[in-house]
Scaffold this motif. Sequence first.
Motif, PDB file in Angstrom:
ATOM      1  N   ARG A 160       0.830  -1.190   0.000  1.00  0.00           N
ATOM      2  CA  ARG A 160       0.000   0.000   0.000  1.00  0.00           C
ATOM      3  C   ARG A 160       0.872   1.249   0.000  1.00  0.00           C
ATOM      4  O   ARG A 160       0.683   2.160  -0.811  1.00  0.00           O
ATOM      5  CB  ARG A 160      -0.904  -0.007   1.225  1.00  0.00           C
ATOM      6  N   HIS A 187       2.249  -0.188 -15.358  1.00  0.00           N
ATOM      7  CA  HIS A 187       3.262   0.791 -14.961  1.00  0.00           C
ATOM      8  C   HIS A 187       3.476   0.865 -13.455  1.00  0.00           C
ATOM      9  O   HIS A 187       4.603   0.849 -12.969  1.00  0.00           O
ATOM     10  CB  HIS A 187       2.875   2.174 -15.499  1.00  0.00           C
ATOM     11  N   ARG A 226       4.449  -2.923 -11.303  1.00  0.00           N
ATOM     12  CA  ARG A 226       5.783  -3.491 -11.385  1.00  0.00           C
ATOM     13  C   ARG A 226       6.779  -2.710 -10.526  1.00  0.00           C
ATOM     14  O   ARG A 226       7.665  -3.277  -9.904  1.00  0.00           O
ATOM     15  CB  ARG A 226       6.264  -3.521 -12.838  1.00  0.00           C
ATOM     16  N   ASN A 227       6.615  -1.413 -10.493  1.00  0.00           N
ATOM     17  CA  ASN A 227       7.502  -0.613  -9.648  1.00  0.00           C
ATOM     18  C   ASN A 227       7.178  -0.789  -8.173  1.00  0.00           C
ATOM     19  O   ASN A 227       8.055  -0.839  -7.329  1.00  0.00           O
ATOM     20  CB  ASN A 227       7.376   0.870 -10.019  1.00  0.00           C
ATOM     21  N   LEU A 232       8.601  -3.975  -6.164  1.00  0.00           N
ATOM     22  CA  LEU A 232      10.022  -4.192  -5.885  1.00  0.00           C
ATOM     23  C   LEU A 232      10.365  -4.297  -4.402  1.00  0.00           C
ATOM     24  O   LEU A 232      11.087  -5.211  -3.998  1.00  0.00           O
ATOM     25  CB  LEU A 232      10.856  -3.087  -6.547  1.00  0.00           C
ATOM     26  N   ILE A 280      13.296  -8.190 -12.675  1.00  0.00           N
ATOM     27  CA  ILE A 280      12.296  -7.139 -12.773  1.00  0.00           C
ATOM     28  C   ILE A 280      12.940  -5.782 -13.031  1.00  0.00           C
ATOM     29  O   ILE A 280      12.433  -4.974 -13.805  1.00  0.00           O
ATOM     30  CB  ILE A 280      11.450  -7.048 -11.491  1.00  0.00           C
ATOM     31  N   ASP A 281      14.047  -5.517 -12.350  1.00  0.00           N
ATOM     32  CA  ASP A 281      14.617  -4.170 -12.399  1.00  0.00           C
ATOM     33  C   ASP A 281      15.874  -4.147 -13.260  1.00  0.00           C
ATOM     34  O   ASP A 281      16.918  -4.601 -12.830  1.00  0.00           O
ATOM     35  CB  ASP A 281      14.941  -3.704 -10.980  1.00  0.00           C
ATOM     36  N   PRO A 282      15.771  -3.569 -14.449  1.00  0.00           N
ATOM     37  CA  PRO A 282      16.922  -3.577 -15.355  1.00  0.00           C
ATOM     38  C   PRO A 282      18.075  -2.715 -14.862  1.00  0.00           C
ATOM     39  O   PRO A 282      19.200  -2.899 -15.307  1.00  0.00           O
ATOM     40  CB  PRO A 282      16.343  -3.008 -16.650  1.00  0.00           C
ATOM     41  N   ARG A 283      17.806  -1.791 -13.965  1.00  0.00           N
ATOM     42  CA  ARG A 283      18.882  -0.929 -13.481  1.00  0.00           C
ATOM     43  C   ARG A 283      19.895  -1.725 -12.682  1.00  0.00           C
ATOM     44  O   ARG A 283      21.089  -1.479 -12.750  1.00  0.00           O
ATOM     45  CB  ARG A 283      18.307   0.184 -12.610  1.00  0.00           C
ATOM     46  N   ASN A 326       9.172   5.398 -17.382  1.00  0.00           N
ATOM     47  CA  ASN A 326       9.143   4.278 -16.455  1.00  0.00           C
ATOM     48  C   ASN A 326      10.461   3.512 -16.525  1.00  0.00           C
ATOM     49  O   ASN A 326      10.829   3.012 -17.593  1.00  0.00           O
ATOM     50  CB  ASN A 326       7.975   3.355 -16.824  1.00  0.00           C
ATOM     51  N   PRO A 327      11.183   3.434 -15.399  1.00  0.00           N
ATOM     52  CA  PRO A 327      12.523   2.837 -15.450  1.00  0.00           C
ATOM     53  C   PRO A 327      12.547   1.344 -15.766  1.00  0.00           C
ATOM     54  O   PRO A 327      13.599   0.807 -16.099  1.00  0.00           O
ATOM     55  CB  PRO A 327      13.075   3.089 -14.040  1.00  0.00           C
ATOM     56  N   LEU A 328      11.414   0.674 -15.649  1.00  0.00           N
ATOM     57  CA  LEU A 328      11.435  -0.779 -15.805  1.00  0.00           C
ATOM     58  C   LEU A 328      11.070  -1.270 -17.205  1.00  0.00           C
ATOM     59  O   LEU A 328      11.089  -2.476 -17.450  1.00  0.00           O
ATOM     60  CB  LEU A 328      10.471  -1.424 -14.793  1.00  0.00           C
ATOM     61  N   PHE A 329      10.716  -0.363 -18.098  1.00  0.00           N
ATOM     62  CA  PHE A 329      10.322  -0.795 -19.442  1.00  0.00           C
ATOM     63  C   PHE A 329      11.209  -0.153 -20.492  1.00  0.00           C
ATOM     64  O   PHE A 329      11.699   0.952 -20.332  1.00  0.00           O
ATOM     65  CB  PHE A 329       8.859  -0.421 -19.712  1.00  0.00           C
ATOM     66  N   GLU A 363       3.538   1.711 -26.739  1.00  0.00           N
ATOM     67  CA  GLU A 363       2.259   1.910 -26.043  1.00  0.00           C
ATOM     68  C   GLU A 363       1.479   3.058 -26.653  1.00  0.00           C
ATOM     69  O   GLU A 363       0.274   2.974 -26.885  1.00  0.00           O
ATOM     70  CB  GLU A 363       2.546   2.281 -24.589  1.00  0.00           C
ATOM     71  N   TYR A 374      16.919   0.800 -21.932  1.00  0.00           N
ATOM     72  CA  TYR A 374      16.103   1.258 -20.829  1.00  0.00           C
ATOM     73  C   TYR A 374      16.418   2.725 -20.559  1.00  0.00           C
ATOM     74  O   TYR A 374      17.503   3.190 -20.872  1.00  0.00           O
ATOM     75  CB  TYR A 374      16.367   0.422 -19.583  1.00  0.00           C
ATOM     76  N   HIS A 413      17.417   4.432 -18.125  1.00  0.00           N
ATOM     77  CA  HIS A 413      18.612   4.806 -17.378  1.00  0.00           C
ATOM     78  C   HIS A 413      19.874   4.701 -18.226  1.00  0.00           C
ATOM     79  O   HIS A 413      20.943   5.152 -17.831  1.00  0.00           O
ATOM     80  CB  HIS A 413      18.758   3.947 -16.111  1.00  0.00           C
ATOM     81  N   GLU A 426       0.939  10.447   4.231  1.00  0.00           N
ATOM     82  CA  GLU A 426       0.121  10.305   3.041  1.00  0.00           C
ATOM     83  C   GLU A 426      -0.933  11.374   3.021  1.00  0.00           C
ATOM     84  O   GLU A 426      -1.366  11.866   4.040  1.00  0.00           O
ATOM     85  CB  GLU A 426      -0.568   8.935   3.047  1.00  0.00           C
TER      86      GLU A 426
END
Lengths: 328, 328, 289
Positions: free
Chosen positions: A211, A240, A243-244, A247, A317-320, B103-106, B114, B150, B152, C288
């Motif tokens: 959350r 979008h 997925r972020n 992590l 998942i995270d390409p960085r 978006n850093p993951l795509f 898209e 990506y 980055h 929040e």
Amino acid sequence: MQLLANLGGRLLSALVLIGCVIVFNFLLINIAPGDPATVIAGEMGGASQEVLAQIRAAYGLDQPMLVRLGTYVMRIATGDLGYSYYYNDPVADLILSRLGPTLLLLTTGLGIAILLGVWLGVLSALRPNSPFSHLVTVFSLIGYSAPVFWTGLLLIILFGSAWPIFPIGGIRDVTQSGGPLFHVFDVAHHLVLPALTLGAVYTAQYARLCRASMLEVLKSDYVRTARAKGLRTRVIVGKHALRNAILPVVTIIGLQIGQMLSGAVLVETVFNWPGLGTLAFESVLRRDYPTLLGILVCSTVLVVVVNMLTELAYRLIDPRIRAAGGAG
Amino acid sequence: MQDPVLKVDGLSVTFRSSLAILDDVSLEVRRGQTLGIVGESGCGKSMTALAIMRLMPSAALKVSGGDIRLNGENLLALDEEAMRAIRGSRAAMIFQDPMTSLNPLFTVGNQVGESIRKNRQIDRAEARQITVDLLKAVGLPDPERHLDYYPHQLSGGKRQRVMIAMAIAGNPDVLIADEPTTALDVTVQAQIFQVLRDMQAASGTAIVLITHDMGAISEMADRVAVMYAGRVVEEGPADEILAAPRHPYTRGLVSCIPRVSDEAFDGWPELPVIPGTVPDLDKRGAGCHFAPRCPLADDRCAARRPPVLQDGERRCACWYGMAGGPAA
Amino acid sequence: MSDSRSPEVPSPLREAWAAFLRNRAGVFGLAIIAALIFLALFGPLIYPVDPFEIVAAPLTPPAENARVPFGSDYLGRDILSGIVHGARVTLFVGGAAAAMTVVIGVLVGAAAGYWGGRTDRFLMRMTEFFQVLPALLFAMALVTLLSPSIPIIATAIGVVSWPAMARLTRAEFLRIKSQNYVTAARSSGAGDLYLITRVILPNAAAPLIVSTALVVGMAILFEAGLSFLGLGDANVMSWGLIIGSNRDYVIDAWWTVTIPGLAIFFTVLGLSLIGDGLNDALNPNLRER
């Protein structure tokens, strides 16, 4: 490829780690007050002199410490975790026979926690001030604060007398028999309560984490871009944002697997689930140190493996992180 | 003259129904033209853009009056689903910070794809080809390889080009650029403006360029609207306004531009500044918002809102706007 | 920009305290813990029944016999007395284990984060090692090999809990180390010790304090688990022990399990709420909308 090189590196660290645990185990045996041979034999109240002499010879207890360490490590490396004088079985066999149920419990509990937790977390982030969201927060607090064995016992009270739709102990019904299909259903039926108990704690945690993470992500610039692109809400959230947002949850799974194993020990004890947890509990009662320490080594290996898997999942998942390549 | 592509008429936006963020804002852009909106932080220029796209960040911000017409269609009257169809296809927006807006993951290919496939049935292979063409159009070298990069892995300038590619994928009637070069190096700024100019020449897209940089205005804008504290104080052809600003605020802004010329330096030992600061949302009176800082202001200015005086192509919201001569 | 506020600016500590007080959940949690502390300190004096003494028939339900208002366990011992006396164990073990966790964790994390390089790598390897050991199993082994006394239990819990604290501290130190004010202090001639204790640590304090509240809660749950399994000190009545020893009778005697469990639950809940309240008070930017 980079990924394989990293994997190799991680594998090496993992092996070193396991090596350290084995040495540590050895130290534990030797810090116990009294004669290590007695420790190994288990304080069964008078192991006979022949048995003790046997142990001394087999473990080379009259040898210098380093030689003993070496022999110990060699034994473990070849899969010989010692012998349980209580069960009259090699420890390795004992552990193997109980590994299955524990893995089943862990994966089911973890599965419930991830699926339910993420789902609840995402939904409550999408409607942050709704009654639903507040309910999820309350549920998270309760799930986190209630001792796992207490939750289990409460479920037993509920399903033991008031609403007996699930069995409250054991892994199968020994009074009935049937084909493999029946067997699967039977185990699944028995799995429900223990898995729910174990899963509840982590569902609460993951819901809370997800959350917070989701709320953060929904405020991000790339989600704003996705909205400006006119994408459907389903795509914005499901592709979008999710997925972020997921992590941190992946990270925490790896960090918490040790805790989950501890929880499994308690849950197994409460529900008489025949896994490593009950085996550990019994070994404590019988002072069966070889078994107990063997379980310690094996469960540590399990934790290390799961850690590696979650790290792999994170990299996927995270390409960085993939690009950075280096150690975590 | 053809009708404007985008016409904003008397737009007012309030925060929590009491504070006016935007007050009777009117502007328009024609096909193939660039309208610059310039002003200090807090003047409402970004909010105007977000209001047009109906992407305002909080539910507390509401449109309390006015019209926004895109090719004659009132955007404020549309439901969310219809507006979503327009975003990314007929009206597009790019943002200030390309680092966080992707978006850093795509991959680049995924995110541009898209935009291409939004609302249209195009298979992946064709979308890939279109992406390559788009990336070429925005000046990315070796576009095929960039598909799998990506965010980055790209520099700031390249990322912004990708943002532009995403924005023009739907062939929009109007492209809103909110400070697109503020986060980039000066040399890259010039390149990005060139990309936008080339794109506009090729497709006739109207551009709304939001900036605080008068230099960007002189480079890119055909017309300019100067905003102060939620209102448009002056509007007209960019070169005319820059050469002979009428509103005291615009005069102050223009005189702040460092110029290398003998006249300008005579008797000017330091860069001129406009004394004072933009008034807080709750401290804006009934009269002209700029009055507290204006060298020409009198009681009438503080008491009543000045009318918008029109002179051919130019508009100016000041009692004294038509009077010539430099400000004190 | 002119500031028309009075020059009397409250200290950050007072501001944080005021912010905490505004958080109703946090205050509620504080009330619970205050009640627990009161119970631990004065409970056995006000209600001096010996929790190990058999005072009634076994498995008497609550509110039936005035001598055992919360009912009796399988031996006939007073549950209420068990609750009252158990508070001390809970408080002590929770506090001691948490203290150990925080001290070791912060020391290791600060050293690793501040000095970096080989120190960091070595300390992180050590942290990883202790993190990978399954906590309960390790504590079980330790308690079994040595003896189930309270100090040993507290130590066992502390030993397995510090890695997370170390990680957190290290992360904070890494983050703060590169801030401008640290560089400024260093270039004014501040030494390592001064930088660590007077410059970096106070700025790292917020998440560490929040984490401490949660660590105490986890330590209490851990101790409860150990005594549930029968690995606690058998001479001390702890809440987990009551649950564990009555576990076979749970279906017919729900009060033997439910009531001690509620005690544990509320204690940990109180600590979690305090942690949340502190989080809100100390990190306003994370609040929040």
